[in-house]
Design an enzyme around this catalytic site. Structure first.
Site, PDB file in Angstrom:
ATOM      1  N   GLU A 105     -14.442  -0.576  -2.444  1.00  0.00           N
ATOM      2  CA  GLU A 105     -15.236  -1.334  -3.421  1.00  0.00           C
ATOM      3  C   GLU A 105     -16.464  -0.547  -3.856  1.00  0.00           C
ATOM      4  OE1 GLU A 105     -15.168  -4.863  -0.850  1.00  0.00           O
ATOM      5  OE2 GLU A 105     -14.499  -5.967  -2.607  1.00  0.00           O
ATOM      6  N   GLU A 125      -8.837  -6.310   3.916  1.00  0.00           N
ATOM      7  CA  GLU A 125      -9.571  -7.507   4.339  1.00  0.00           C
ATOM      8  C   GLU A 125      -8.636  -8.636   4.770  1.00  0.00           C
ATOM      9  OE1 GLU A 125     -10.223  -5.647   1.750  1.00  0.00           O
ATOM     10  OE2 GLU A 125     -12.363  -5.464   1.387  1.00  0.00           O
TER      11      GLU A 125
HETATM   12  N1  T1G Z   1     -16.636  -1.979  11.175  1.00  0.00           N
HETATM   13  C1  T1G Z   1     -17.093  -1.663  12.408  1.00  0.00           C
HETATM   14  N2  T1G Z   1     -16.470  -0.841  13.274  1.00  0.00           N
HETATM   15  C2  T1G Z   1     -15.297  -0.320  12.871  1.00  0.00           C
HETATM   16  C3  T1G Z   1     -14.730  -0.595  11.603  1.00  0.00           C
HETATM   17  C4  T1G Z   1     -15.461  -1.463  10.742  1.00  0.00           C
HETATM   18  N3  T1G Z   1     -15.027  -1.760   9.532  1.00  0.00           N
HETATM   19  N4  T1G Z   1     -13.556   0.083  11.520  1.00  0.00           N
HETATM   20  C5  T1G Z   1     -13.403   0.750  12.671  1.00  0.00           C
HETATM   21  N5  T1G Z   1     -14.440   0.520  13.478  1.00  0.00           N
HETATM   22  C6  T1G Z   1     -14.643   1.098  14.816  1.00  0.00           C
HETATM   23  C7  T1G Z   1     -13.581   0.665  15.801  1.00  0.00           C
HETATM   24  O1  T1G Z   1     -13.941  -0.582  16.377  1.00  0.00           O
HETATM   25  C8  T1G Z   1     -13.627   1.805  16.798  1.00  0.00           C
HETATM   26  O2  T1G Z   1     -14.810   1.607  17.571  1.00  0.00           O
HETATM   27  C9  T1G Z   1     -13.893   3.026  15.917  1.00  0.00           C
HETATM   28  O3  T1G Z   1     -14.477   2.507  14.702  1.00  0.00           O
HETATM   29  C10 T1G Z   1     -12.649   3.810  15.568  1.00  0.00           C
HETATM   30  O4  T1G Z   1     -11.721   2.848  15.024  1.00  0.00           O
HETATM   31  C11 T1G Z   1     -16.900  -6.708   1.830  1.00  0.00           C
HETATM   32  C12 T1G Z   1     -15.715  -7.718   3.982  1.00  0.00           C
HETATM   33  C13 T1G Z   1     -10.772   3.012   9.795  1.00  0.00           C
HETATM   34  C14 T1G Z   1      -8.251   3.152   9.837  1.00  0.00           C
HETATM   35  O5  T1G Z   1     -10.606  -3.555   7.875  1.00  0.00           O
HETATM   36  O6  T1G Z   1      -8.508   0.094   9.937  1.00  0.00           O
HETATM   37  O7  T1G Z   1     -14.898  -4.352   4.046  1.00  0.00           O
HETATM   38  O8  T1G Z   1     -13.699   1.459  19.818  1.00  0.00           O
HETATM   39  O9  T1G Z   1     -10.029   3.107  16.870  1.00  0.00           O
HETATM   40  O10 T1G Z   1      -7.347   4.420  14.701  1.00  0.00           O
HETATM   41  O11 T1G Z   1     -14.734  -6.580   1.029  1.00  0.00           O
HETATM   42  O12 T1G Z   1     -10.552   1.597  12.325  1.00  0.00           O
HETATM   43  O13 T1G Z   1     -14.669   3.631  19.000  1.00  0.00           O
HETATM   44  O14 T1G Z   1     -16.195   1.713  19.598  1.00  0.00           O
HETATM   45  O15 T1G Z   1      -9.441   1.925  14.697  1.00  0.00           O
HETATM   46  O16 T1G Z   1      -8.738   6.263  13.570  1.00  0.00           O
HETATM   47  C15 T1G Z   1     -12.464  -3.728   5.878  1.00  0.00           C
HETATM   48  C16 T1G Z   1     -10.836  -1.477   9.787  1.00  0.00           C
HETATM   49  C17 T1G Z   1     -13.568  -4.447   6.569  1.00  0.00           C
HETATM   50  C18 T1G Z   1     -10.956  -1.244   8.287  1.00  0.00           C
HETATM   51  C19 T1G Z   1      -9.635   4.113  11.687  1.00  0.00           C
HETATM   52  N6  T1G Z   1     -12.151  -2.525   6.613  1.00  0.00           N
HETATM   53  N7  T1G Z   1     -10.709  -0.229  10.511  1.00  0.00           N
HETATM   54  O17 T1G Z   1      -8.593   3.971  12.599  1.00  0.00           O
HETATM   55  O18 T1G Z   1      -9.852   4.438  14.746  1.00  0.00           O
HETATM   56  S1  T1G Z   1     -13.951  -5.961   5.779  1.00  0.00           S
HETATM   57  C20 T1G Z   1     -11.214  -2.548   7.588  1.00  0.00           C
HETATM   58  C21 T1G Z   1      -9.506   0.437  10.543  1.00  0.00           C
HETATM   59  C22 T1G Z   1     -14.662  -5.507   4.293  1.00  0.00           C
HETATM   60  C23 T1G Z   1     -15.562  -6.123   2.087  1.00  0.00           C
HETATM   61  C24 T1G Z   1     -14.939  -6.621   3.347  1.00  0.00           C
HETATM   62  C25 T1G Z   1      -9.469   1.653  11.417  1.00  0.00           C
HETATM   63  C26 T1G Z   1      -9.536   2.986  10.655  1.00  0.00           C
HETATM   64  P1  T1G Z   1     -14.853   2.137  19.101  1.00  0.00           P
HETATM   65  P2  T1G Z   1     -10.178   3.005  15.388  1.00  0.00           P
HETATM   66  P3  T1G Z   1      -8.560   4.839  13.929  1.00  0.00           P
END
Ligand code: T1G
Length: 697
Positions: A105, A125
């Site tokens: 976004e 999301e």
């Molecule tokens: N926020 C906070 N921490 C996050 C995070 C996030 N969005 N994504 C990953 N982490 C942390 C995770 O907990 C882990 O922490 C570390 O990063 C590595 O993640 C307004 C409301 C990016 C593909 O849904 O899909 O945006 O355990 O082990 O396998 O519209 O993380 O090391 O302490 O998964 O290489 C939308 C979610 C949010 C993406 C990487 N975004 N993340 O995968 O590593 S809602 C998502 C993932 C939003 C807006 C809306 C995956 C990854 P720790 P990992 P990975």
């Protein structure tokens, strides 16, 4: 000056850099830093264009999920995105890694987007029970149209950079590994060609083209089945549809309303809990992060049946050579044929190539001789659930396998310590409980014995990641975590039918809760003889397991799907359970024999007895230390038994139902139904009396 977002001009380009490990999530500090850096860029007369890049492994991966459920601190993400879009200076986003959710976004709020060939973009999301809440449902359709936007937003799937280029989401794809250089190159072209700050919100072609389309109704109909029980996917369709019905500003308002409805839903809480819990389970309390892991280069598997074959596929899929042992050539041939058929089916669906089928089959070497296990690094035994047979096998492995080889059993219930006692190396013995079908189900329940060495625990947890499973380390007791709770639910479900419910009524209560299958449909899939043998073993061990109508099914050879008749009937080649009046008659006859007068049983009683007996058992598992945390129990059930992730797992769901309510009901059932399974777990009683939750442990 922001610590996490910096501004620096390089020539005529003002570079805005986000550096907030691990994934540059849009925390409050990052959002504020982005606005500050933008102001610097806009005030910098030398900067003719601005470039948004990220340090580290990826472009912005979304809003900071850790902030969900807490009061939102200004500036909100929509404000930041809008500020970038309103810039008079053209802004280019340079994408590497994964631009996800709020990250994409942010990029859509920029005027141009350049992606590295290896990058992916997505709006996931919906997987968190949400919808894009910073303009994604309004801007993406203006670039990619209705169909692509609905596909991306209702599935949450990531797409490749080339797919994004084709869809018009990015403007260029660079076969480079340096996002900043690619971005700067594009920015210089924008400057040289005098390209304007092209605002996505002002684009109209794709909106005009798809206005009035029935694609929205098509998606709503499709979601009825695919997204059964889910809340946010339908809101996603409503939000995207608004982009084709309302002017941009009003569409943004509609998106915000729908986003807040999702944010406040219990499903968002459940899915976010499941997201973090899946990552936390690999951090085992008491097992130091730097515990060494043994080098597993080859695996020996004993048993080429359903489980052994499926387990072998997991390793072949990731290029780890497997020796597959059976006692008879015929069983070996049959097992290999099933493995090949599974791979061929996957190839038919286009998910792997024929060459990959052959590569993987070549990695699975059949053998009839234990001697061939002399140099393997890990052995996984997957034979009958019979302690005598297992101990004999482990005794042989102890003699044949090299020092340092890990000896694992795929047992689903039996005592790991007793199995280890058949060897002189209990420190190398561990449980690795796969779930059927082993090449599909994501859970790997790793079971530590009393003497299992730390590096063995760390190794099997690492193996889980290598074979793309979700590993959970649990303690050694009958049924470990998952099956111990399942047995309680199964026993209660059988009793409910004894007392007057029908199998399909019990199953429907569980599928209405969100399970993919009910208790009896599931036992038809696993094989009624499995449960029957376990009950017989426990009766032979002196346990008081009352007779049940299910035993009669097994004794009549009605073993479930594999005999096309179990609790339900199955037509040739079909998995669809069909109620069978003969089973109703069998149950009625059983009740008469037992002198049971059937009674009307409500769905609520079925729900409470099937689910609360599990929660009570889960509380006992936690207080015995068989599971370290409530989230371990949640993940076991989500990935091993299809507990709906949007309810967060059994213990998270119990917190939402209310620990006190559950405790009081368990106490009432103990008074009215009796049985140890209803004796309230001390932990359940303590949490109820202290007004605490399982999540607070
Ligand atoms: N926020 C906070 N921490 C996050 C995070 C996030 N969005 N994504 C990953 N982490 C942390 C995770 O907990 C882990 O922490 C570390 O990063 C590595 O993640 C307004 C409301 C990016 C593909 O849904 O899909 O945006 O355990 O082990 O396998 O519209 O993380 O090391 O302490 O998964 O290489 C939308 C979610 C949010 C993406 C990487 N975004 N993340 O995968 O590593 S809602 C998502 C993932 C939003 C807006 C809306 C995956 C990854 P720790 P990992 P990975």
């Amino acid at each position: 000056m922001s610590e996490v977002v910096t501004y620096q001009r390089e020539g005529a380009i003002g570079v805005i850099t986000v550096n907030y490990p691990p994934v540059n999530a849009l925390s409050h500090a990052v959002r504020s830093g982005l606005l500050d850096a933008l102001k610097q860029g806009q005030a910098d007369a030398e900067a003719k264009a601005l470039l948004l890049v990220c340090e580290g492994r990826t472009f912005i991966a979304g809003a900071d999920i850790r902030e969900f459920g807490k009061p939102m601190q200004e500036p909100g993400l929509p404000t930041v995105v809008e500020a970038y879009e309103n810039s008079d200076k053209p802004i280019i986003a340079a994408i590497h890694g994964t631009a996800l959710g709020g990250g994409l976004e942010m990029a859509l709020g920029c005027h141009y987007r350049v992606a590295l060939e290896s990058a992916k973009v997505g709006l996931p999301e919906v997987k968190l029970g949400l919808l894009p809440g910073a303009g994604g449902t309004q801007r993406l359709p203006r670039l990619a149209g209705a169909q692509k936007s609905l596909e991306m937003i209702t599935t949450g799937d990531f797409i490749s950079a080339s797919d994004a280029l084709q869809a018009g989401i990015v403007d260029a794809v660079e076969a480079s590994s340096d996002a900043k250089a690619a971005g700067e190159q594009f920015a210089l072209k924008v400057i040289d060609e005098g390209k304007p700050a092209r605002r996505v919100r002002e684009l109209t072609d794709r909106i005009e083209a798809d206005k009035g389309s029935d694609v929205f109704e098509q998606f709503r109909t499709g979601l009825q089945k695919k997204a059964r029980g889910l809340f946010s996917p339908f809101k996603c369709v409503d939000a995207v549809e608004a982009a084709f019905q309302l002017p941009f500003e009003e569409g943004m308002k509609r998106e915000r309303e729908l986003f807040m409805e999702c944010m406040e839903s219990p499903q968002r809480a459940g899915l976010v809990h499941a997201f973090f819990a899946e990552r936390e389970v690999s951090k085992v309390p008491g097992l130091p992060k730097d515990t060494p892991v043994r080098d597993i280069k080859s695996v020996g598997i004993i048993g080429a049946g359903t489980m052994g074959g499926g387990i072998a596929m997991n390793f072949a899929n990731v290029g780890i050579p497997v020796r597959l042992l059976e006692v008879k050539q015929e069983a070996l041939d049959k097992g290999l044929a099933i493995i090949r058929r599974n791979y061929e089916n996957t190839a038919k669906k286009g998910r792997i190539t024929q060459a990959q089928v052959e590569e993987r089959m070549a990695l699975i070497q059949p053998t009839l001789a234990y001697e061939d296990f002399g140099d393997v690094d890990l052995v996984i035994e997957a034979v009958f659930e019979n302690m005598g047979i297992k101990k004999e096998i482990f005794g042989t492995l102890d003699k044949v396998c090299k020092q340092g080889a890990i000896l694992a059993s795929n047992t689903s219930t039996l005592d790991i310590d007793e199995i280890a006692s058949a060897t002189n190396r209990p420190e190398d013995v561990v449980g690795m409980h796969f779930f059927s079908p082993a090449n599909v189900m994501k859970l790997l329940e790793n079971v530590r014995g009393t003497k299992t060495a730390d590096d063995v625990k760390a190794t099997v947890m690492d193996i889980a990641k290598r074979i793309k499973k979700v590993g959970v380390l649990v303690g050694n007791c009958y049924g470990f975590v998952g099956n111990r709770m399942l047995h309680q639910r199964g026993a209660e479900a059988i009793k409910l039918v004894n007392e007057g419910a029908t199998p399909q009524q019990v199953d429907k209560v569980l599928t209405d809760l969100g399970f993919p299958m009910g208790q009896f449909a599931m036992s038809d899939l696993a094989g009624i003889d499995v449960g029957y043998r376990i009950r017989e073993e426990r009766r032979n061990a002196g346990e008081n397991i009352p007779p049940s109508w299910m035993d009669k099914l097994a004794e009549q050879g009605r073993l479930g799907q594999k005999t096309q008749a179990g609790t339900y009937l199955y037509e040739e080649g079909s998995r669809k359970p069909i109620p069978d009046p003969k089973v109703d008659a069998l149950i009625e006859e059983f009740r008469k024999e037992q002198g049971i007068e059937p009674r009307e049983i409500t769905d609520q009683e079925i729900l409470e007895r099937c689910m609360y007996v599990m929660i009570n058992e889960g509380a006992k598992i936690l207080e015995e230390g068989i599971a370290d945390r409530a989230l371990d129990v949640d993940i076991v059930w989500i990935y091993g038994y299809g507990f709906p992730a949007y309810r967060g797992g059994p213990m998270f769901w119990a917190d939402q139902v209310g620990v006190k309510e559950i405790y009081e009901t368990v106490k009432r059932f103990h008074d009215t139904l009796g049985g140890d399974q209803w004796k309230p777990a001390p932990l359940l009683e303590r949490l109820a009396k202290e007004g605490k939750t399982f999540g607070s442990l």
